[in-house]
Write a protein that holds these residues in place. Structure first.
Motif, PDB file in Angstrom:
ATOM      1  N   ALA A   1      -8.018  56.058 -15.420  1.00  0.00           N
ATOM      2  CA  ALA A   1      -7.946  56.006 -14.012  1.00  0.00           C
ATOM      3  C   ALA A   1      -8.945  54.664 -13.477  1.00  0.00           C
ATOM      4  O   ALA A   1     -10.003  54.843 -13.943  1.00  0.00           O
ATOM      5  CB  ALA A   1      -8.130  57.218 -13.286  1.00  0.00           C
TER       6      ALA A   1
ATOM      7  N   VAL B   1     -10.627  53.727 -10.209  1.00  0.00           N
ATOM      8  CA  VAL B   1     -10.880  53.885  -8.675  1.00  0.00           C
ATOM      9  C   VAL B   1     -11.916  53.239  -7.968  1.00  0.00           C
ATOM     10  O   VAL B   1     -12.877  52.892  -8.610  1.00  0.00           O
ATOM     11  CB  VAL B   1     -10.952  55.569  -8.588  1.00  0.00           C
ATOM     12  CG1 VAL B   1      -9.766  56.455  -9.164  1.00  0.00           C
ATOM     13  CG2 VAL B   1     -12.074  56.108  -9.130  1.00  0.00           C
TER      14      VAL B   1
ATOM     15  N   ARG C   1      -4.495  53.231 -15.072  1.00  0.00           N
ATOM     16  CA  ARG C   1      -3.942  53.610 -13.776  1.00  0.00           C
ATOM     17  C   ARG C   1      -4.688  53.420 -12.542  1.00  0.00           C
ATOM     18  O   ARG C   1      -5.739  54.047 -12.369  1.00  0.00           O
ATOM     19  CB  ARG C   1      -3.633  55.184 -13.862  1.00  0.00           C
ATOM     20  CG  ARG C   1      -2.800  55.496 -15.016  1.00  0.00           C
ATOM     21  CD  ARG C   1      -2.098  56.971 -14.693  1.00  0.00           C
ATOM     22  NE  ARG C   1      -0.850  57.107 -15.834  1.00  0.00           N
ATOM     23  CZ  ARG C   1      -0.573  58.359 -16.139  1.00  0.00           C
ATOM     24  NH1 ARG C   1      -1.011  59.409 -15.424  1.00  0.00           N
ATOM     25  NH2 ARG C   1       0.446  58.626 -17.046  1.00  0.00           N
TER      26      ARG C   1
ATOM     27  N   GLY D   1      -5.913  53.513  -8.801  1.00  0.00           N
ATOM     28  CA  GLY D   1      -5.653  54.290  -7.871  1.00  0.00           C
ATOM     29  C   GLY D   1      -4.781  53.703  -6.568  1.00  0.00           C
ATOM     30  O   GLY D   1      -5.010  52.653  -6.173  1.00  0.00           O
ATOM     31  N   LYS D   2      -4.355  54.556  -6.011  1.00  0.00           N
ATOM     32  CA  LYS D   2      -3.430  54.096  -4.684  1.00  0.00           C
ATOM     33  C   LYS D   2      -4.172  53.401  -3.746  1.00  0.00           C
ATOM     34  O   LYS D   2      -3.643  52.410  -3.143  1.00  0.00           O
ATOM     35  CB  LYS D   2      -2.870  55.360  -4.191  1.00  0.00           C
ATOM     36  CG  LYS D   2      -1.991  55.198  -3.182  1.00  0.00           C
ATOM     37  CD  LYS D   2      -1.289  56.448  -2.469  1.00  0.00           C
ATOM     38  CE  LYS D   2      -0.244  56.241  -1.244  1.00  0.00           C
ATOM     39  NZ  LYS D   2       0.046  57.297  -0.901  1.00  0.00           N
ATOM     40  N   HIS D   3      -5.512  53.894  -3.732  1.00  0.00           N
ATOM     41  CA  HIS D   3      -6.260  53.173  -2.458  1.00  0.00           C
ATOM     42  C   HIS D   3      -7.456  52.137  -3.027  1.00  0.00           C
ATOM     43  O   HIS D   3      -8.207  51.830  -2.402  1.00  0.00           O
ATOM     44  CB  HIS D   3      -7.015  54.310  -1.541  1.00  0.00           C
ATOM     45  CG  HIS D   3      -5.775  55.224  -1.019  1.00  0.00           C
ATOM     46  ND1 HIS D   3      -5.122  55.033  -0.006  1.00  0.00           N
ATOM     47  CD2 HIS D   3      -5.479  56.587  -1.393  1.00  0.00           C
ATOM     48  CE1 HIS D   3      -4.204  55.858   0.379  1.00  0.00           C
ATOM     49  NE2 HIS D   3      -4.288  56.808  -0.460  1.00  0.00           N
ATOM     50  N   ALA D   4      -7.398  51.968  -4.499  1.00  0.00           N
ATOM     51  CA  ALA D   4      -8.511  51.169  -5.002  1.00  0.00           C
ATOM     52  C   ALA D   4      -8.674  49.872  -4.342  1.00  0.00           C
ATOM     53  O   ALA D   4      -9.915  49.428  -4.362  1.00  0.00           O
ATOM     54  CB  ALA D   4      -8.108  51.075  -6.411  1.00  0.00           C
TER      55      ALA D   4
ATOM     56  N   GLU E   1      -9.168  58.925   1.647  1.00  0.00           N
ATOM     57  CA  GLU E   1      -8.569  58.144   0.633  1.00  0.00           C
ATOM     58  C   GLU E   1      -9.098  57.816  -0.420  1.00  0.00           C
ATOM     59  O   GLU E   1      -8.712  58.001  -1.628  1.00  0.00           O
ATOM     60  CB  GLU E   1      -7.972  56.738   1.192  1.00  0.00           C
ATOM     61  CG  GLU E   1      -6.934  56.803   2.283  1.00  0.00           C
ATOM     62  CD  GLU E   1      -7.608  57.301   3.602  1.00  0.00           C
ATOM     63  OE1 GLU E   1      -6.576  57.900   4.552  1.00  0.00           O
ATOM     64  OE2 GLU E   1      -8.696  57.137   3.946  1.00  0.00           O
ATOM     65  N   ARG E   2     -10.664  57.646  -0.313  1.00  0.00           N
ATOM     66  CA  ARG E   2     -11.363  57.524  -1.691  1.00  0.00           C
ATOM     67  C   ARG E   2     -11.482  58.703  -2.296  1.00  0.00           C
ATOM     68  O   ARG E   2     -11.388  58.797  -3.767  1.00  0.00           O
ATOM     69  CB  ARG E   2     -12.807  56.890  -1.155  1.00  0.00           C
ATOM     70  CG  ARG E   2     -12.632  55.343  -0.899  1.00  0.00           C
ATOM     71  CD  ARG E   2     -13.912  54.672  -0.480  1.00  0.00           C
ATOM     72  NE  ARG E   2     -14.423  55.415   0.693  1.00  0.00           N
ATOM     73  CZ  ARG E   2     -15.409  56.100   0.978  1.00  0.00           C
ATOM     74  NH1 ARG E   2     -16.237  56.561   0.008  1.00  0.00           N
ATOM     75  NH2 ARG E   2     -15.824  56.671   2.136  1.00  0.00           N
TER      76      ARG E   2
ATOM     77  N   SER F   1      -9.213  61.353  -2.273  1.00  0.00           N
ATOM     78  CA  SER F   1      -7.981  61.558  -2.988  1.00  0.00           C
ATOM     79  C   SER F   1      -7.700  60.901  -4.437  1.00  0.00           C
ATOM     80  O   SER F   1      -7.296  61.699  -5.164  1.00  0.00           O
ATOM     81  CB  SER F   1      -6.716  61.138  -1.838  1.00  0.00           C
ATOM     82  OG  SER F   1      -5.642  61.165  -2.290  1.00  0.00           O
ATOM     83  N   ASP F   2      -8.168  59.623  -4.337  1.00  0.00           N
ATOM     84  CA  ASP F   2      -7.963  59.000  -5.578  1.00  0.00           C
ATOM     85  C   ASP F   2      -8.718  59.524  -6.684  1.00  0.00           C
ATOM     86  O   ASP F   2      -8.046  59.599  -7.895  1.00  0.00           O
ATOM     87  CB  ASP F   2      -8.379  57.380  -5.388  1.00  0.00           C
ATOM     88  CG  ASP F   2      -7.174  56.540  -4.913  1.00  0.00           C
ATOM     89  OD1 ASP F   2      -6.229  56.960  -4.605  1.00  0.00           O
ATOM     90  OD2 ASP F   2      -7.433  55.237  -4.776  1.00  0.00           O
TER      91      ASP F   2
END
Length: 307
Positions: free
Chosen positions: A24, A26, A52, A54-57, A70-71, A73-74
């Motif tokens: 991941a 992030v 992978r 992170g969604k908010h990277a 958000e951070r 969460s990732d």
């Protein structure tokens, strides 16, 4: 704020990574530009791993990579994902300290996986240390980036050797020390006093220092660690880069005078001039695993990250 964790348990065994495992990427601190994100993904994939992101990277919230939720969460998504076998932080900067109480340490203990990063990421390394999970002080950057790959594969890295040309190398004393290696950015360690209870008894302390203000910052941070008892029982000190201090003096003292004054009473071997920290080509080393510091030979030898 409540303290992050209870006293550190036994070190958890990590599984060495195999081709096809997921890593991941992030951004728990500051944001990176798109080119660095793409380069990091490409590097991880070139090693045979699945990257992978992170969604908010690539989010932006001031100087941070998105808001705190958000951070966090990732980071927790990566911790909870059984396919993710390592977590690479894309950069430091600022913001990691905000997430200390949000990390899912129960999930981390249940499925241990290393965190990779340095500088501001030292705040999070402390959570890993409290959870008994080894991590990596370093980065996937520069000519030594593949050091991280070798560590993730479970290989023992080459001894880290003192660079006599690096500023501060002559702070080195004599003697040897052993124990788990732990530490990182001095300011982040000091800022965490009262939030994280680091048990460093018998540890070799790793320090890297980045100048943001004057010598007083270094003095205050070291004094805070000393007076809090955080450095009680350490067996040695490994000093990495002292970025920004090489041409800096304040009323006749430089940063080496401060370090010598604050660290000498500990009576432990000091090995300085190590290529760890804010460098173009930093060496990466495991944290939370056994090491041997030999000030006379100028070497720091750290055990493998994984079983």
């Amino acid at each position: 704020m409540s303290r992050v964790a209870q006293p550190r348990p036994q070190v958890a065994p990590l599984r060495r990574l195999e081709p096809g495992d997921a890593v991941a990427l992030v951004s728990p601190a500051s944001w990176s530009d798109e080119s660095w994100l793409a380069e990091s993904v490409a590097t991880v994939e070139s090693w045979g791993f699945k990257a992978r992101l992170g969604k908010h990277a690539d989010d932006r919230f001031g100087y941070m990579a998105g808001g705190d939720p958000e951070r966090a969460s990732d980071l927790n998504v990566a911790i909870r994902d059984p396919e993710v076998r390592a977590i690479l932080t894309l950069r430091g900067g600022s913001g990691s300290l905000r997430l200390l109480r949000d990390v899912d340490t129960d999930a981390l203990r249940a499925d241990p996986k290393p965190l990779i990063g340095f500088s501001d990421i030292t705040a999070l390394h402390q959570v890993w240390h409290q959870a008994g999970v080894p991590s990596v002080h370093g980065a996937v950057a520069g000519t030594r980036a593949e050091t991280v790959l070798r560590l993730l594969r479970g290989e023992t890295g080459e001894p880290v050797r003192r660079d006599n040309g690096q500023y501060g190398a002559y702070l080195t004393t004599t003697g040897t020390a052993s124990g788990p290696l732990f530490g990182g950015n001095l300011e982040m360690l000091a800022r965490s006093v009262g939030i994280v209870d680091n048990d460093l008894d018998g540890h070799v302390l790793l320090l890297e220092i980045h100048r943001t203000v004057g010598l007083g910052m270094v003095d205050r941070a070291l004094t805070q660690l000393l007076l809090s008892g955080a450095l009680d029982g350490i067996s040695g000190v490994a000093v990495g880069t002292l970025e920004g201090f090489d041409d800096y003096e304040d009323r006749g003292w430089n940063v080496l005078d401060v370090l010598r004054d604050r660290l000498s009473p500990l009576g432990v071997p000091i090995l300085a001039g190590l290529p760890l920290g804010h460098l173009e080509d930093p060496v990466s080393v495991p944290l939370g695993v056994e090491c041997e510091l030999d000030a006379d030979a100028g070497t720091l030898t750290v055990a493998a990250l994984s079983a």
